[in-house]
Each structure stands twice: as C-alpha cells, then as structure tokens.
Design an enzyme around this catalytic site. Structure first.
Site, PDB file in Angstrom:
ATOM      1  N   HIS A  86       8.916   6.636  -7.930  1.00  0.00           N
ATOM      2  CA  HIS A  86      10.048   7.043  -7.191  1.00  0.00           C
ATOM      3  C   HIS A  86      11.103   6.326  -7.633  1.00  0.00           C
ATOM      4  CE1 HIS A  86       9.203   2.930  -5.503  1.00  0.00           C
ATOM      5  NE2 HIS A  86      10.420   2.780  -5.379  1.00  0.00           N
ATOM      6  N   ASP A  99       2.407   6.257  -7.919  1.00  0.00           N
ATOM      7  CA  ASP A  99       3.651   5.892  -8.007  1.00  0.00           C
ATOM      8  C   ASP A  99       4.132   5.116  -9.326  1.00  0.00           C
ATOM      9  OD1 ASP A  99       6.381   5.877  -6.946  1.00  0.00           O
ATOM     10  OD2 ASP A  99       6.112   3.783  -6.054  1.00  0.00           O
ATOM     11  N   SER A 156      11.366  -2.445  -7.485  1.00  0.00           N
ATOM     12  CA  SER A 156      10.568  -1.532  -7.539  1.00  0.00           C
ATOM     13  C   SER A 156      10.322  -1.222  -9.105  1.00  0.00           C
ATOM     14  CB  SER A 156      10.869  -0.285  -6.935  1.00  0.00           C
ATOM     15  OG  SER A 156      10.878  -0.250  -5.442  1.00  0.00           O
TER      16      SER A 156
END
Length: 457
Positions: free
Chosen positions: A193, A223, A307
């Site tokens: 993402h 992911d 992230s």
C-alpha cells in the site's frame, strides 16, 4: 461498439432479471439446467456429480536457467616422478580449494546477503565513542538495524488545469528495509500500500541519498512489495530473525519514518504483545472484509509513515515488517507487523517472479449473508438449513470454474471437505491448501439442488 444485447450480463443484472421473472410469474422456480442427465438424476438423492470436461493445465511453465557449473581442470603431464608427484598434490589442493570457492559462491548467489556486524562488534564501536555512557541492548540493536531502514516516497503524475499530466508530486510516504545487496543493486522490502499506483518510487537512505527505485513485485494479499535500486554506496542490510521463536513480552523496536521523511530513522520501543493475530482486512474498500492478515501485535508506537519499516528484537534482527495499526480514538498501542518468516517466503517469490504463485479458479465472490433471507429462499431456492456460504457473482470466460460447469448464482458451501462460510474462508482455504495444477472439489447449490464438481486449478 458492442450491441447491448450482445454484452455479458453482470451479477446484478442477472439477479434482477431472475427476480423480475419470478415475481411476474408468481413462481419460485428457476430456469432448469440444460444438462439432461441432471434433470433425471436426483429424486431422492441429495448430491449430483457434474463431470467437468477435460482441459489443459492453466499455468504457464517458466523455464529456470541454471548457472553453468565450473569447468574441470585438465591434468598436468608428468615431467619426472618426484616433481610430477609434488606438482600433482599441489594442483589437487588448488583445484579442490577453487572448486569449494566457486561452489560456495554459486550456492550463495541467490541467498540473502547480510553485510551486518554482530552485536558485540557494534557494542564495542559504540562504547569506544561514548566511554561515559551505559550502552544498553536497545542502543546496540538500534545502531545495528537503523542504517538498513529507508524512507519510501510514492510519486504520482499530477494533472494540470488543461487536463495534461504535469510533473510528479508526492502522493504518499512510508518506510522500507534493505534486506539484500549484490554487485549492482540493493533490494528493499516495503508494504504494497506504500507504493500502490506509484508512477515513480524514490528511496531516501539514512545518509540522505535519494535514489530512484523500480518495483520488482507486489502482493496485495500480504501487503508486501519488493523494490530494487542501484547499490551505490549502500553496504548495510538487515539481519533476519526467526519470528517462529518469538515470545510474548519480548522487546520489540519499531524503526521508520512516521509522518514522512522529515522524521526518518525514528525509533519507538515496546514489546511483542501477541503472536499469530488474525486481523480482518478490507482490500478493495467495499466495506466487506476480504482477507485475514496473520500478524504480530506490538505496543511499540506505529504511526502513518512507519508502514514498511522494521520491527526488530533486542539483537537488532528483523522480526516483522510494520504494516498497520488500530487507529480508533479510544485505542492506544495496538500495532501489527508481518512476521519475518512470512516476509522471507513472500519476498523470494516477488523478487524472482514479480508476484506470488497462487492457484486461480476464476470466480467472483459475494458473502451469502449480504442477500436477505427471503431472497435466499425465494430466488436462490436454498434449503432452510443452508445459512452460510459464498455466492458466485461472476464466472470468468475460459476459467477453470467455467470448464468445471460452475455458474453464476451458485452458492458454494464446501471446498473439498471443509465448510466455507464466507468469501474470506473461501480464499484462505484455496490459497492456504492448494497450488496451481491441483484439483479441488466444490460443493454448491444451484436452483435448489446440491451438486459437486471437481475443478482443476
């Protein structure tokens, strides 16, 4: 342009058409299947077997080129007995040494290269520079892992007032971890993402070098993504830890770029709060959970921008890739990371093939509970004891599902001998238990009758 009569009906149209037809004729019977064998088969029996026509394997085979083995050396001719014997012994030693050197180099060519110092060496370097300080394990772990953590910038084309694409602009930021280098490139793990829809990806290192990176592979389900960039002066890579050996309460240190590159290299500390958490994920943003992520839970502070960054243990080893957090107003300290052992397995596929090789069946899925109980009984004609399952909302032309005779509006209740209550369980069983080329037995209801069919994935 296609005529409207020629286009393929989607799920909603077919559902509405059948509903309208049934209401108009005040009946609850669907169109019967054309297969004559099925019409005559089941009176007292509950399960029909629909024989799928034979078809070729749907996977493309990829040839793997192997490195040429080193060529053996030729024997030297003997000029005399003793000198020849000595020369032979020396030559044999050289050949054996060279063989082992070349073999080890060849065997390690595809392995993760870890140019990392051990913790004792790092501690010694820190203590030599800061003799007046008490150097803790946390300080050593951060010093060891931090140089391998980078900022990842998602750049996307912008449209100007005239509708033309203008220069690239920053659309999002995250973090990444350098896990491998070779003679030319450095390789980075990040979240899918973080780089989703990027026109260009930029990586900023701890030394403030800004490098353009290419995307080698992505996987939306886990992911994860792998980037490759010119090696340049990069020497530091992360060392992988064994996430299967983690204990709840063990130290966990998050390193990344919270809130963007201006806070790159930020460190937060906590513990491993839980192992093997299953967190529902809505991948396509339609409000329905599509997947369950298997993750580690930590209370180390994880913020937007973290992230793709590193979660390391007290030895500075990578135990997870930070991925998400629960961001509710009344929730504090619940973050999640993808376990390092899962990361290693996925990354090896993304690096070489660009994607994870998963079995393909070719169906669209819709949870049965999204259809009202009255519609389930009146229009899908499901027996009253069928309360959970997955509606096939679409069948891809030429797919394994179509070859096996599966149809739209069929309600799948079992894969092999395992009950599937929703689309998430359908995908988890398919991806977790099958591989391309396998056969899976699908149990389903169509027009009020139960069937079984074998599908070659």
């Amino acid at each position: 342009m296609r005529n409207d009569d020629d286009r393929r009906e989607n799920f909603d149209e077919k559902y509405r058409r059948r509903t309208h037809a049934l209401d108009e004729h005040d009946t609850v019977q669907f169109e019967k299947i054309d297969d004559d064998d099925l019409k005559d088969d089941v009176k007292d029996e509950h399960v029909d077997e629909r024989e799928a026509p034979s078809h070729d394997d749907f996977r493309e085979e990829h040839e793997v080129q192997k490195e040429d083995a080193p060529k053996p050396r030729t024997k030297r001719e003997k000029s005399s007995f003793l000198p020849g014997l000595l020369a032979g012994i020396i030559g044999a030693i050289l050949v054996v040494s060279l063989y082992h050197f070349l073999s080890n180099d060849s065997n390690n060519a595809d392995e993760v290269v870890n140019n990392t110092k051990d913790t004792a060496e790092v501690r010694q370097e820190i203590e030599s520079k800061h003799e007046d300080k008490l150097i803790t394990d946390t300080i050593v772990a951060v010093e060891k892992a931090k140089p391998a953590v980078v900022s990842v910038i998602n750049l996307q084309s912008q449209t100007n007032l005239f509708g033309n694409e203008s220069s690239l602009a920053e659309a999002g930021t995250g973090s990444g971890v350098i896990y491998k280098t070779d003679d030319e490139y450095a390789y980075v793990i990040t979240n899918n993402h973080v780089i989703d829809k990027a026109t260009e990806v930029q990586v900023n290192t701890l030394e403030d070098d800004s490098i353009e990176a290419e995307i080698l592979g992505t996987d939306i389900w886990t992911d994860l993504a792998v980037l490759r960039m010119p090696k340049g002066n990069i020497t530091d890579v992360i060392e992988f830890g064994d996430s299967d050996k983690l204990l709840v309460g063990e130290e966990a240190i998050a390193i990344g770029s919270p809130l963007g590159d201006m806070f790159s290299g930020s460190v937060s500390r906590g513990i491993v709060s839980a192992l093997d958490r299953r967190v529902p994920v809505d991948i396509d943003g339609n409000g329905t959970d599509d997947w369950e992520a298997a993750v580690l839970q930590t209370d180390a502070a994880i913020n937007p921008g973290n992230s793709g960054g590193a979660l390391v243990n007290s030895k500075g080893e990578l135990i997870g890739i930070n991925s998400m957090k629960i961001g509710l107003e009344n929730v504090e300290g619940i973050g999640f990371a993808i376990p390092s052992n899962d990361v290693k397995a996925i990354v090896s596929e993304l690096e070489t093939g660009g994607e994870v090789d998963r079995p393909f069946i070719g169906v669209g899925l819709l949870d049965l509970y999204l259809i009202s109980t009255s519609d389930q009984r009146n229009y899908l004609k499901l027996p009253s004891n069928v309360k959970q399952g997955v509606v096939l909302s679409s069948i891809e032309p030429g797919s394994p599902a179509e070859y096996a005779g599966l149809e739209e509006l069929a309600v799948v209740t079992k894969l092999d001998d395992t009950e599937v209550n929703n689309a998430m369980e359908f995908r988890q069983y398919l991806y977790g238990n099958k591989k391309s080329g396998d056969t899976i037995t699908v149990t389903y209801y169509l027009d009020g009758r139960q069937y079984e069919t074998d599908v070659q994935l």
